[in-house]
Structure formats: structure tokens, C-alpha cells
Design a protein around this motif. Structure first.
Motif, PDB file in Angstrom:
ATOM      1  N   TRP A 192       0.852  -1.190   0.000  1.00 57.70           N
ATOM      2  CA  TRP A 192       0.000   0.000   0.000  1.00 57.70           C
ATOM      3  C   TRP A 192       0.890   1.244   0.000  1.00 57.70           C
ATOM      4  O   TRP A 192       1.761   1.372   0.845  1.00 57.70           O
ATOM      5  CB  TRP A 192      -0.881   0.011   1.244  1.00 57.70           C
ATOM      6  N   TRP A 195       1.783   3.117  -5.324  1.00 58.12           N
ATOM      7  CA  TRP A 195       0.929   3.505  -6.436  1.00 58.12           C
ATOM      8  C   TRP A 195      -0.302   4.287  -5.951  1.00 58.12           C
ATOM      9  O   TRP A 195      -1.346   4.255  -6.569  1.00 58.12           O
ATOM     10  CB  TRP A 195       0.504   2.285  -7.229  1.00 58.12           C
ATOM     11  N   GLY A 196      -0.142   4.950  -4.808  1.00 55.01           N
ATOM     12  CA  GLY A 196      -1.259   5.721  -4.270  1.00 55.01           C
ATOM     13  C   GLY A 196      -2.004   4.946  -3.197  1.00 55.01           C
ATOM     14  O   GLY A 196      -1.564   3.882  -2.746  1.00 55.01           O
ATOM     15  N   PRO A 197      -3.156   5.465  -2.769  1.00 52.16           N
ATOM     16  CA  PRO A 197      -3.921   4.832  -1.686  1.00 52.16           C
ATOM     17  C   PRO A 197      -4.683   3.606  -2.179  1.00 52.16           C
ATOM     18  O   PRO A 197      -5.921   3.605  -2.279  1.00 52.16           O
ATOM     19  CB  PRO A 197      -4.852   5.954  -1.225  1.00 52.16           C
ATOM     20  N   THR A 198      -3.950   2.569  -2.502  1.00 48.50           N
ATOM     21  CA  THR A 198      -4.558   1.347  -3.012  1.00 48.50           C
ATOM     22  C   THR A 198      -3.619   0.184  -2.748  1.00 48.50           C
ATOM     23  O   THR A 198      -2.409   0.355  -2.599  1.00 48.50           O
ATOM     24  CB  THR A 198      -4.823   1.467  -4.532  1.00 48.50           C
ATOM     25  N   ALA A 215       9.358   4.606  -4.391  1.00 53.61           N
ATOM     26  CA  ALA A 215       8.371   5.629  -4.048  1.00 53.61           C
ATOM     27  C   ALA A 215       8.940   6.626  -3.038  1.00 53.61           C
ATOM     28  O   ALA A 215       8.723   7.840  -3.154  1.00 53.61           O
ATOM     29  CB  ALA A 215       7.106   4.963  -3.500  1.00 53.61           C
TER      30      ALA A 215
END
Length: 230
Positions: A192, A195-198, A215
Motif C-alpha cells: 500500500w 501507487w497511491g492509496p490502493t 516511491a
């Protein structure tokens, strides 16, 4: 499509789970169509700070050889990164505690999972987990008690915990999370944050570490394949 590495511990369920109604599930579909990851990134960590922004989710089995290597690498990484946490979820490959498995494939996996939960209650999960992964051929109840003592657990409290109904219920809740996520085998890994909140499914520990490091260093990341984003 079977995406788990050949070295992983894979089971075949006797029958597929009927998918839920499509309109009941928001968000993108993934590898298991219409089945999102059933674990929130805010859930309590087994390793690291509960508030860490970068989250690793591992579904694992203490008798799975590939799980041992995966856990050792990820736990070492989390120990060096205060901004990363590991949510560890037991998914024993045994029908003694996992109704999605068709046989007792790993004889002591359920007992080892309960032992890990009890060690976690005493703040000693990593100490016992490392011993269990290093001694996968020796996970009988007497072996677990000896390892608990060697891991500096309160052995009396540990002995009561491993046979308690509360511990068994906690294990079944973790297994249910795996079932509801559509887990086919162990280890299964998600990350998590990069790639963002996913949640994004990643093949192995090296891929998880590379994604988080990239990241954090603000490096560009290729978009995950369509069947890996949840």
C-alpha cells in the motif's frame, strides 16, 4: 491463471467461491474479479509502527518454505525502516482451520499460527516467528513450547493462550480475510502506498522492497498491470 511462484505453497480448493454481485463492490476489479483485499491498511501491524505510511500485507503459512524466506527478508527490511509496517495474516494450508483447503496439507500450520498470535500478544511475534520458520520440520506442540521459552515468552501464559477459544477465533478471522480476498496460496503479498492509496499485488519480497524504496526516493514507477491493482 495461477500467478504464484512455483516455489510457493499452493492449494486447490474443492469448489470456487461464488462471486458477489458486481454492483455491490466499488472500486477497480483485479486478479480475482470483484473480490477486493479484505484487510484495511490501518489495521494493526505485526511489525513496525501502526501509523507507518507504507504498508506491506503478507498472507503466510509457517510450514511453507517460500514463506520463511519471504518473511525473513521483509521483517529485516521493516526493522530498518520506521516508515514501513508489516501486516501479517495467517493463512494455514490445512483444513484443520482453513475451510478453503481440501486436506491437512501442512500438519502443524494451524497450531503454529495460533502460537504466533499468542507471541504477538506478548510483543514477541518476530522472535517466535523466526524460530518457527527456521525449524519448520519441528512444529509439534512440545516443540512450540520449547521455542516459546527460547523466545523469552511467559510460557504459562503462552500455554493458556494457544488453547483458548479467543485465539482460535482470532485465527479464523485472519483465515476469513484471506478467503474473502481470494487467496490461492502462500505467500501472497500486497503493498500500500507506492501507487497511491490502493493495494497492489507484488510477486515477491524483492518486488515489495523495490517498489517502496522507489516511491520513497520519488522515482517514477511503472503502472501495475491491470490485474494487480485493488
Amino acid at each position: 491463471m495461477i500467478w504464484l511462484p512455483l516455489a510457493a505453497c499452493v492449494h486447490r480448493a474443492p469448489a470456487p467461491i461464488a462471486p458477489p454481485v458486481a454492483t455491490a463492490l466499488p472500486g477497480p476489479t483485479g486478479y480475482h474479479p470483484l473480490i477486493p483485499v479484505a484487510v484495511a491498511p490501518t489495521e494493526r501491524a505485526r511489525l513496525g509502527s501502526d501509523t507507518a505510511p507504507w504498508v506491506i500485507l503478507e498472507f503466510s503459512d509457517f510450514e511453507c518454505p517460500h514463506c520463511a524466506a519471504t518473511y525473513l527478508k521483509l521483517s529485516g527490511y521493516v526493522a530498518q525502516r520506521p516508515d514501513v509496517k508489516l501486516i501479517y495474516r495467517d493463512y494455514p494450508i490445512s483444513n484443520q482451520c482453513n475451510p478453503r483447503v481440501d486436506a491437512v496439507r501442512h500438519e502443524h500450520a494451524c497450531a503454529a499460527a495460533r502460537a504466533g498470535l499468542c507471541a504477538d500478544q506478548q510483543g514477541r511475534f518476530d522472535a517466535l516467528a523466526r524460530k518457527m520458520f527456521a525449524n519448520q520440520a519441528y512444529l509439534a506442540d512440545t516443540d512450540l513450547a520449547l521455542m516459546a521459552a527460547a523466545a523469552d515468552l511467559d510460557v504459562d501464559a503462552f500455554g493458556r493462550c494457544v488453547v483458548s477459544a479467543d485465539t482460535n477465533a482470532a485465527l479464523l478471522r485472519e483465515v476469513e480475510q484471506g478467503i474473502n480476498t481470494g487467496i490461492l496460496g502462500t505467500p501472497t503479498l500486497y503493498v500500500w502506498g507506492p501507487w497511491g492509496p490502493t493495494w497492489t499485488r507484488v510477486d515477491d519480497a524483492d518486488g515489495v522492497i523495490a517498489a517502496i524504496d522507489a516511491a520513497i526516493d520519488h522515482q517514477s514507477l511503472a503502472a501495475p498491470e491491470a490485474d494487480r491493482a485493488y
